[in-house]
Design an enzyme around this catalytic site. Structure first.
Site, short mmCIF file in Angstrom:
data_model
loop_
_atom_site.label_atom_id
_atom_site.label_comp_id
_atom_site.label_asym_id
_atom_site.label_seq_id
_atom_site.Cartn_x
_atom_site.Cartn_y
_atom_site.Cartn_z
N LYS A 211 0.80 -1.19 0.04
CA LYS A 211 0.26 -0.02 0.09
C LYS A 211 0.95 1.23 -0.01
CE LYS A 211 -3.65 2.22 2.92
NZ LYS A 211 -4.57 2.01 3.88
N SER A 287 -9.51 1.97 3.42
CA SER A 287 -8.78 2.82 2.31
C SER A 287 -7.55 1.94 1.56
CB SER A 287 -7.85 3.85 3.14
OG SER A 287 -6.96 3.17 3.91
N GLY A 308 -6.43 1.50 10.37
CA GLY A 308 -6.54 2.33 11.74
C GLY A 308 -8.10 2.36 11.95
N GLY A 309 -9.25 2.09 10.92
CA GLY A 309 -10.41 1.79 11.67
C GLY A 309 -11.33 1.02 10.55
N GLY A 310 -10.39 -0.15 9.84
CA GLY A 310 -11.17 -0.99 9.17
C GLY A 310 -10.60 -0.95 7.78
N SER A 311 -9.47 -0.06 7.53
CA SER A 311 -8.82 0.09 6.09
C SER A 311 -8.17 -1.27 5.37
CB SER A 311 -7.92 1.15 6.26
OG SER A 311 -8.32 2.55 6.34
#
Length: 492
Positions: A211, A287, A308-311
């Protein structure tokens, strides 16, 4: 309660909260209150948010409507703040796992992981042999050892496939950057090692994508923007990339992502929107959109993302692949954009659990000296055991579990039934209070950390270089106060 007269919640001490299934704790459903916008309306909304007076008023209303003040900022919480999600872990001996020594090298840890996998003959009997077959890491390793193909041939086909997918009619936008010369150079070196009978590990010559939030030479790290790499040059590989290289992995480029990782669609105005390989008219999620898509498309058996929150987990779900967010601190974070340093971890996207496991073994090696996180022992599951892992108990909060559409509830219920029927896993009813409060505390945390980490860059930046959804997100992120951040850590 008036809009400008918010009265905060008084939380009872954690030790007094009843977690039993018969608990009287109130279940608060998620109720996100924000306008749904597209096109010119988004631009107008961003302009208003960026206005000095009107913007502050609108942000206040948005936060009040979403209960940020009531449940977070003005709340009374007895506990001290917890800034890093590390906690003591009770070590339990188990015959179903192998304890791994911290002094092993990356290649030795990969070999330990491979020794935990079922043998090829067992896998061959158990697999369904679908018409579309993604090559696994072990498929590549066996093909290289048997001389059915070489890393050089794989690299040539990979480059051709990426080139084709980047053009009409596909326009898949998997990668932000890939360097054909560098890929072929790595592949030639790997091919030579196989010819000499000295591959570094089963990852030698296996294509792995990264990534574009993770430093990886010879590429700039853009973070999905058009400008970040100009202000923050990439000077070396991130630790996780170094470990993969030590295992011989063929690093094939930097995958596309949602701009600055602050969205979950994967739509990127600068580098194109990554399309879902199952249906190119649909999104991949984000993301880590490109990393999920290259695995789903069969271009790579695994790729690195950051979550960080589901990425990692969101695009994995939307693309039908495996997504793993490891324990905090398990994978070194050096060389990764510090967008949210207490919630963001390097994660793995892979076609199979086994491939995620092998890559995890490679990158969860030694922690850098500055990272003093207390971690439990590294344990690998014995997936080759004749006895299934049976000592698993799952906690199920019925109110939350059932708070979804019927098709999702039925699907998840069927999964629990299968785990119980085939593996003897148990589910016990519990109460997990304040889940919505946790979500808001997490949002306050990730927003504050992202805004802080980017502040020095954003001060020098013309906002026109940002996409419109990123401008909206950053305006909201910058509205959180130090009080709200500290209260969120108390909830943590």
């Amino acid at each position: 309660m008036g809009l400008f007269n918010s009265c905060g919640v008084v939380y009872k001490p954690a030790k007094d909260v009843d977690l039993s299934p018969t608990s009287s704790e109130f279940y608060l459903k998620a109720n996100v209150k924000a306008p749904r916008m597209i096109g010119v309306v988004v631009k107008i909304f961003a302009w208003v948010l960026e206005m000095r007076i009107l913007g502050k008023l609108l942000l206040y209303v948005l936060k009040a409507n979403n209960l940020i003040y009531k449940l977070i900022g003005d709340a009374e919480i007895e506990e001290s703040p917890v800034f890093c999600p590390s906690h003591p872990v009770e070590e339990k001996e188990s015959e179903e796992v192998k304890h791994i020594d911290f002094d092993l090298s990356e290649t030795e840890q990969v070999q330990e992981a491979v020794s935990c996998l079922p043998t090829w003959s067992e896998r061959e009997v158990n697999c369904l042999n679908p018409s579309f077959h993604r090559w696994t890491i072990m498929d590549y390793a066996r093909a290289y050892h048997s001389k059915k193909t070489t890393p050089l041939t794989v690299a040539e086909r990979f480059v051709a496939a990426v080139s084709e997918s980047s053009k009409p009619p596909f326009n898949m936008s998997f990668f932000i950057n890939y360097d054909v010369e560098d890929i072929m150079k790595q592949a030639a070196e790997s091919t030579k090692r196989y010819e000499l009978g000295r591959p570094l590990s089963v990852l030698d010559g296996v294509p792995i994508a990264v990534k574009d939030e993770i430093d990886c030479l010879p590429y700039p790290t853009t973070g999905g923007t058009s400008w970040l790499h100009k202000l923050r040059p990439c000077t070396g590989d991130a630790s996780c990339v170094k470990y993969l290289r030590l295992c011989g992995a063929l690093i094939v480029g930097k995958t596309n992502m949602h701009e600055l990782g602050i969205g979950t669609s994967g739509i990127n105005p600068h580098h194109g929107s990554t399309r879902n390989p199952y249906n190119s008219s649909r999104i991949c999620g984000g993301s880590s959109s490109g990393s999920a898509a290259v695995v789903a498309a069969g271009l790579c058996p695994a790729a690195l993302g950051v979550d960080g929150g589901g990425s990692v987990r969101i695009p994995a779900s939307l693309c039908g692949v495996v997504g793993l967010k490891p324990t905090f601190g398990r994978v070194p974070h050096s060389g990764v954009l510090p967008l949210n340093w207490t919630v963001g971890m390097v994660g793995i996207l892979a076609g199979t659990i086994e491939d995620a496991f092998i890559v995890y073994a490679a990158i969860s090696s030694k922690l850098p000296s500055h990272q003093n996180t207390a971690l439990p022992k590294l344990c690998f599951p014995l997936l080759n055991s004749s006895r299934p892992i049976s000592s698993i108990t799952l906690a199920k909060y019925g109110e939350w579990f059932n708070d979804c559409s019927d098709d999702i509830r039925v699907c998840c219920s069927n999964a629990l039934d299968k785990l119980q029927k085939h593996h003897g896993w148990k589910s016990v009813e519990v109460t997990i209070p304040e889940i919505e409060v946790m979500r808001l505390a997490h949002y306050s945390t990730i927003a504050s950390e992202c805004s802080t980490s980017l502040s020095s860059y954003l001060e020098k930046l013309d906002s026109s270089q940002l996409g419109w959804d990123a401008r909206v997100a950053l305006a909201v992120y910058g509205s959180f106060s130090s009080k709200e951040y500290i209260k969120a850590q108390k909830i943590r």
